[in-house]
Design a protein around this motif. Structure first.
Motif, PDB file in Angstrom:
ATOM      1  N   ALA A 143       0.824  -1.205   0.000  1.00 56.23           N
ATOM      2  CA  ALA A 143       0.000   0.000   0.000  1.00 56.23           C
ATOM      3  C   ALA A 143       0.861   1.259   0.000  1.00 56.23           C
ATOM      4  N   ARG A 144       0.311   2.295  -0.606  1.00 56.07           N
ATOM      5  CA  ARG A 144       0.962   3.600  -0.678  1.00 56.07           C
ATOM      6  C   ARG A 144      -0.106   4.675  -0.498  1.00 56.07           C
ATOM      7  N   MET A 145       0.336   5.910  -0.290  1.00 54.53           N
ATOM      8  CA  MET A 145      -0.569   7.050  -0.274  1.00 54.53           C
ATOM      9  C   MET A 145       0.099   8.176  -1.045  1.00 54.53           C
ATOM     10  N   GLY A 146      -0.552   8.611  -2.131  1.00 55.24           N
ATOM     11  CA  GLY A 146       0.011   9.676  -2.940  1.00 55.24           C
ATOM     12  C   GLY A 146      -0.008  11.014  -2.223  1.00 55.24           C
ATOM     13  N   MET A 147       0.771  11.946  -2.728  1.00 56.82           N
ATOM     14  CA  MET A 147       0.829  13.275  -2.138  1.00 56.82           C
ATOM     15  C   MET A 147      -0.527  13.964  -2.263  1.00 56.82           C
ATOM     16  N   HIS A 148      -1.006  14.514  -1.147  1.00 55.30           N
ATOM     17  CA  HIS A 148      -2.314  15.136  -1.094  1.00 55.30           C
ATOM     18  C   HIS A 148      -2.336  16.139   0.055  1.00 55.30           C
ATOM     19  N   ARG A 149      -3.391  16.934   0.110  1.00 50.47           N
ATOM     20  CA  ARG A 149      -3.606  17.854   1.219  1.00 50.47           C
ATOM     21  C   ARG A 149      -4.888  17.471   1.944  1.00 50.47           C
ATOM     22  N   ASP A 150      -4.929  17.670   3.250  1.00 52.49           N
ATOM     23  CA  ASP A 150      -6.148  17.467   4.023  1.00 52.49           C
ATOM     24  C   ASP A 150      -6.938  18.769   3.979  1.00 52.49           C
ATOM     25  N   SER A 151      -7.776  18.910   2.956  1.00 54.47           N
ATOM     26  CA  SER A 151      -8.405  20.207   2.693  1.00 54.47           C
ATOM     27  C   SER A 151      -9.923  20.155   2.694  1.00 54.47           C
ATOM     28  N   SER A 163       0.913   6.443  14.549  1.00 51.74           N
ATOM     29  CA  SER A 163       1.341   5.275  13.784  1.00 51.74           C
ATOM     30  C   SER A 163       1.384   4.029  14.654  1.00 51.74           C
ATOM     31  N   LEU A 164       0.887   2.925  14.086  1.00 50.65           N
ATOM     32  CA  LEU A 164       0.960   1.617  14.727  1.00 50.65           C
ATOM     33  C   LEU A 164       1.461   0.598  13.716  1.00 50.65           C
ATOM     34  N   GLY A 165       2.324  -0.326  14.167  1.00 55.55           N
ATOM     35  CA  GLY A 165       2.739  -1.424  13.292  1.00 55.55           C
ATOM     36  C   GLY A 165       3.987  -1.118  12.496  1.00 55.55           C
ATOM     37  N   ASP A 166       3.964  -1.499  11.219  1.00 58.94           N
ATOM     38  CA  ASP A 166       5.147  -1.379  10.372  1.00 58.94           C
ATOM     39  C   ASP A 166       5.614   0.062  10.224  1.00 58.94           C
ATOM     40  N   THR A 167       6.919   0.224  10.126  1.00 60.75           N
ATOM     41  CA  THR A 167       7.535   1.518   9.853  1.00 60.75           C
ATOM     42  C   THR A 167       7.204   1.955   8.426  1.00 60.75           C
ATOM     43  N   CYS A 168       7.043   3.263   8.234  1.00 63.81           N
ATOM     44  CA  CYS A 168       6.802   3.795   6.889  1.00 63.81           C
ATOM     45  C   CYS A 168       7.699   4.999   6.637  1.00 63.81           C
ATOM     46  N   VAL A 169       7.802   5.351   5.367  1.00 65.92           N
ATOM     47  CA  VAL A 169       8.393   6.625   4.957  1.00 65.92           C
ATOM     48  C   VAL A 169       7.242   7.604   4.787  1.00 65.92           C
ATOM     49  N   VAL A 206       2.616   8.775   1.733  1.00 72.51           N
ATOM     50  CA  VAL A 206       3.382   7.618   2.219  1.00 72.51           C
ATOM     51  C   VAL A 206       3.874   6.840   1.004  1.00 72.51           C
ATOM     52  N   PRO A 207       5.120   7.079   0.566  1.00 69.92           N
ATOM     53  CA  PRO A 207       5.625   6.379  -0.619  1.00 69.92           C
ATOM     54  C   PRO A 207       6.070   4.945  -0.363  1.00 69.92           C
ATOM     55  N   ARG A 208       6.260   4.577   0.907  1.00 70.79           N
ATOM     56  CA  ARG A 208       6.781   3.228   1.165  1.00 70.79           C
ATOM     57  C   ARG A 208       6.438   2.776   2.584  1.00 70.79           C
ATOM     58  N   VAL A 209       6.112   1.491   2.684  1.00 67.05           N
ATOM     59  CA  VAL A 209       5.965   0.817   3.978  1.00 67.05           C
ATOM     60  C   VAL A 209       7.004  -0.292   4.041  1.00 67.05           C
TER      61      VAL A 209
END
Length: 254
Positions: A143-151, A163-169, A206-209
């Motif tokens: 899974a990834r999350m593209g660049m976005h704004r919370d708008s 954050s819980l669980g696996d480390t992410c970038v 989030v580009p990487r988990v």
């Protein structure tokens, strides 16, 4: 990680954006994980988010308080089973306010632990924020999350990310575009990231988990991100009393 080459300290990533490592105790992480497992069950449970263009997000999501769909909020799962959105618990709002106080309300090196007082309200405040939305995203290894704004909120209150669980970038960018400049931050289980003020509208993603990096004692395969927001929406009658599909807010993407 038992031994750190460099200590992980509270860090201001950008004006109004603060990373607090290890903010959640191991016990609180387990409590939050159990709560997330309950929230993920239907009705109004974990779902795949579909975009207006026909695509799908690779992370899966469940919402509390208000249901987010691209690009607005509703009191029911308008893009899913139509059930009323799950209640946002008061204790989660208090956790969000304490997160803001610890991130912004203390001097450098203070207020880094979950139980710390975190000083006064300071520049970031936190005492009066009425957190009423939780977006909980589950990331598997792909899974990834593209660049976005919370708008889509009507409030400029800081966004709280746990954050819980696996480390992410976690890629934290600028308010103008999805491209550089940005800063990549490693978020591990238990970490807190808060952004408000000048960084409230910054692009992020989030580009990487990194699979297999979750604390073994947590019992989680994958990553959970709990994002707390203030909607700024007017009070309405309870979601259960509203007809299915009754939308409260639906903005076009910015």
């Amino acid at each position: 990680m038992d031994a750190e080459l460099f200590p992980r300290n509270r860090t201001q990533i950008a004006p109004g954006a603060v990373h607090v490592p290890d903010w959640l105790t191991a016990g609180r992480q387990r409590e939050l994980l159990e709560a997330c497992r309950d929230w993920a069950r239907p009705p109004a449970g974990l779902r795949t988010v579909r975009t207006p263009g026909g695509g799908t997000m690779t992370s899966r999501q469940v919402c509390l308080g208000w249901h987010w769909y691209p690009y607005g909020y509703a009191s029911t799962v308008v893009d899913g089973d139509g059930a009323p959105v799950k209640e946002f618990p008061a204790w989660l709002g208090e956790l969000g306010r304490r997160a803001v106080r610890d991130a912004f309300g203390a001097g450098e090196g203070e207020g880094e632990g979950e139980g710390a007082n975190g000083g006064g309200d300071g520049a970031g405040g936190g005492g009066g924020y009425g957190y009423d939305i939780a977006l909980i995203n589950f990331y598997d290894a792909d899974a990834r999350m593209g660049m976005h704004r919370d708008s889509d909120e009507k409030s400029g209150a800081p966004v709280v990310s746990l954050s819980l669980g696996d480390t992410c970038v976690f890629r934290f960018g600028n308010t103008v575009s999805r491209s550089r400049p940005y800063t990549d931050v490693e978020l591990r289980s238990g970490d807190l990231f808060v952004f408000g003020g000048a960084s409230r509208s910054a692009h992020h993603g989030v580009p990487r988990v990194h699979p297999g990096t979750a604390p073994p004692e947590l019992g989680l395969t994958g990553r959970l991100n709990i994002t707390l927001r203030v909607s700024g929406l007017p009070a309405v009658r309870p979601a259960a009393a509203r007809p299915p599909g009754d939308r409260i807010m639906g903005d076009s993407p910015s």
